[in-house]
Design a protein around this motif. Sequence first.
Motif, mmCIF file in Angstrom:
data_model
loop_
_atom_site.group_PDB
_atom_site.id
_atom_site.type_symbol
_atom_site.label_atom_id
_atom_site.label_comp_id
_atom_site.label_asym_id
_atom_site.label_seq_id
_atom_site.Cartn_x
_atom_site.Cartn_y
_atom_site.Cartn_z
ATOM 1 N N GLU A 208 32.126 33.089 37.251
ATOM 2 C CA GLU A 208 33.368 32.348 37.010
ATOM 3 C C GLU A 208 33.666 32.206 35.519
ATOM 4 O O GLU A 208 34.442 31.333 35.109
ATOM 5 C CB GLU A 208 33.261 30.955 37.639
ATOM 6 C CG GLU A 208 32.945 30.956 39.123
ATOM 7 C CD GLU A 208 34.140 31.384 39.962
ATOM 8 O OE1 GLU A 208 35.275 31.271 39.461
ATOM 9 O OE2 GLU A 208 33.938 31.825 41.117
ATOM 10 N N GLN A 211 37.432 32.016 34.418
ATOM 11 C CA GLN A 211 38.077 30.790 34.872
ATOM 12 C C GLN A 211 37.576 29.585 34.088
ATOM 13 O O GLN A 211 38.343 28.681 33.755
ATOM 14 C CB GLN A 211 37.839 30.584 36.372
ATOM 15 C CG GLN A 211 38.598 31.544 37.272
ATOM 16 C CD GLN A 211 37.936 32.902 37.408
ATOM 17 O OE1 GLN A 211 36.865 33.140 36.853
ATOM 18 N NE2 GLN A 211 38.584 33.801 38.135
ATOM 19 N N ASP A 214 39.194 29.562 30.655
ATOM 20 C CA ASP A 214 40.615 29.215 30.692
ATOM 21 C C ASP A 214 40.860 27.720 30.859
ATOM 22 O O ASP A 214 41.996 27.261 30.707
ATOM 23 C CB ASP A 214 41.305 29.992 31.815
ATOM 24 C CG ASP A 214 41.394 31.483 31.505
ATOM 25 O OD1 ASP A 214 41.169 31.869 30.336
ATOM 26 O OD2 ASP A 214 41.683 32.266 32.433
ATOM 27 N N THR A 215 39.819 26.963 31.193
ATOM 28 C CA THR A 215 39.961 25.505 31.275
ATOM 29 C C THR A 215 39.461 24.814 30.014
ATOM 30 O O THR A 215 39.634 23.595 29.874
ATOM 31 C CB THR A 215 39.178 24.938 32.476
ATOM 32 O OG1 THR A 215 37.766 25.110 32.257
ATOM 33 C CG2 THR A 215 39.583 25.624 33.776
ATOM 34 N N ALA A 373 40.555 36.443 39.699
ATOM 35 C CA ALA A 373 41.345 35.258 39.375
ATOM 36 C C ALA A 373 41.998 34.704 40.636
ATOM 37 O O ALA A 373 42.326 35.456 41.560
ATOM 38 C CB ALA A 373 42.416 35.616 38.357
ATOM 39 N N PRO A 374 42.181 33.402 40.702
ATOM 40 C CA PRO A 374 42.883 32.813 41.850
ATOM 41 C C PRO A 374 44.303 33.363 41.953
ATOM 42 O O PRO A 374 44.908 33.768 40.949
ATOM 43 C CB PRO A 374 42.893 31.312 41.523
ATOM 44 C CG PRO A 374 41.792 31.119 40.534
ATOM 45 C CD PRO A 374 41.736 32.384 39.736
ATOM 46 N N GLU A 377 47.204 33.285 39.270
ATOM 47 C CA GLU A 377 46.652 33.143 37.923
ATOM 48 C C GLU A 377 46.072 34.458 37.408
ATOM 49 O O GLU A 377 45.253 34.473 36.501
ATOM 50 C CB GLU A 377 45.557 32.066 37.907
ATOM 51 C CG GLU A 377 46.064 30.669 38.254
ATOM 52 C CD GLU A 377 44.978 29.618 38.158
ATOM 53 O OE1 GLU A 377 43.879 29.943 37.655
ATOM 54 O OE2 GLU A 377 45.220 28.479 38.590
ATOM 55 N N GLU A 378 46.537 35.570 37.990
ATOM 56 C CA GLU A 378 45.976 36.865 37.621
ATOM 57 C C GLU A 378 46.126 37.180 36.137
ATOM 58 O O GLU A 378 45.280 37.864 35.547
ATOM 59 C CB GLU A 378 46.636 37.977 38.449
ATOM 60 C CG GLU A 378 46.290 37.946 39.931
ATOM 61 C CD GLU A 378 47.279 37.109 40.736
ATOM 62 O OE1 GLU A 378 47.266 37.207 41.973
ATOM 63 O OE2 GLU A 378 48.068 36.348 40.129
ATOM 64 N N ASP A 381 44.562 34.396 31.844
ATOM 65 C CA ASP A 381 43.665 34.615 30.705
ATOM 66 C C ASP A 381 44.355 35.425 29.610
ATOM 67 O O ASP A 381 44.340 35.045 28.442
ATOM 68 C CB ASP A 381 42.393 35.310 31.177
ATOM 69 C CG ASP A 381 41.304 35.331 30.106
ATOM 70 O OD1 ASP A 381 40.946 34.247 29.612
ATOM 71 O OD2 ASP A 381 40.815 36.422 29.778
#
Length: 433
Positions: A208, A211, A214-215, A373-374, A377-378, A381
Amino acid sequence: MARKHAAAALAVMTALTLTACSAGEDTGGSSEGGVSGDITVLTNRTDIVDTELQDYVTEFQKVYPDVNVEFEAITDYEGDVSIRLNSQEYGDVLLIPNSVTKDQLPQFFEPLDTVEALSSKYRFIDEQAFEDQVYGIATFGTANGYVLNKKVWAEAGITEPPKTQQEFLDALQAVGDKTEAIPYYTNYADGWPLSQWQNNQGSFAGAEAVQIRDTQAAPWSDGNEQYAIDGLLFDVVAGGLSEKDPTTTNWEESKNLLASGEVSAMVLGSWAVPQIQGATETVGGAPEDISIWPMPWQTDGAFHSRVGGDYKLGISKHSDNKDAARAWLDWFVTDSTFAVDQGGISPVVGAESPDTLKDFEAFGVEQVELAPAPAGEESLDSDIYNEAEIDLFGDQYRRNLIDVARGAASGDRLSFFEDLNSRWNAARVANNG
């Protein structure tokens, strides 16, 4: 191989469908399914375009004798092809430039099939997919870490991979103290090899990793994967463990330097191992001295290597011979020996591990494939790093990093990473990250 990144222009897409043509048995002079036509295949392999690639065509034409394949070899593949995407003239089959973000795939390439349909046959399918459509299939898979001359490291007293970043720096220092080799070679001048550092994402933070990044408001902070990757490069250069003048480096020559033992290590993927082993034939040394080891950090007592697809083959949406193009693509990734010949991981599900990863097996290195990616949200990033003007998969900001680390530019490690964090977080907030 060149892997530079450049901005790709947007275009308007007209949706097209394509019927897959799979490779089969020799039809004795008639192309399978009546497939025929002339296709141009763009390649970054300037080193084998007149030799090995021609041999693949010979085998392909035993099945598809009416398909004529012409290669166009491009030295600055990323830069040149990314620019050519502005036009409709970028061949029939090509390696998808890394500068193309996922949401741009439909603008330039033909959909090959759904993720579900292809994932049962091929690995790394999610890497060039958008909204459940696959636009590219890997030519082979690659494991990431650093390629080294084990004989040189053994002369310095190191016979197994360092487990921490400090151990890695100490190992390079031992190489510098006890041998005549340059401990590390940046390939600063060519630039694209610097992007190889980013391919290690996931080896520290797990599947992950993207992801998680990205947070994060400050990825370049102690304890985070991005800090570990770029901090290690900074420390290598700042510690005087790389070549004296990075502006004079040369990729092709670097392979010879590593093969001969004049350089001890470079961060690269497993794809580079057979190329450097091949160089030992002309510059001295032994192929068995060249191997790949995992990056110097462990999770739960084990090394990890991010494993992913190398360049993906796609079909131009502007091709006039899409059936012939698909025939070549399917045959090349499924039936050719390209992956094995390159020491790569076969993209075909269930294939055996290549000999280039024997040290990974010996040291218990665990493979990590990044999670997709979810939905929705592809491109998050790439949206963040593009808006932040931080070319994660390019070369410019790591060139800047090296310049600061070697004292050729103002600033220091702290100020450099603070600037990256500030730009990153502003872009993250702007993109609802």
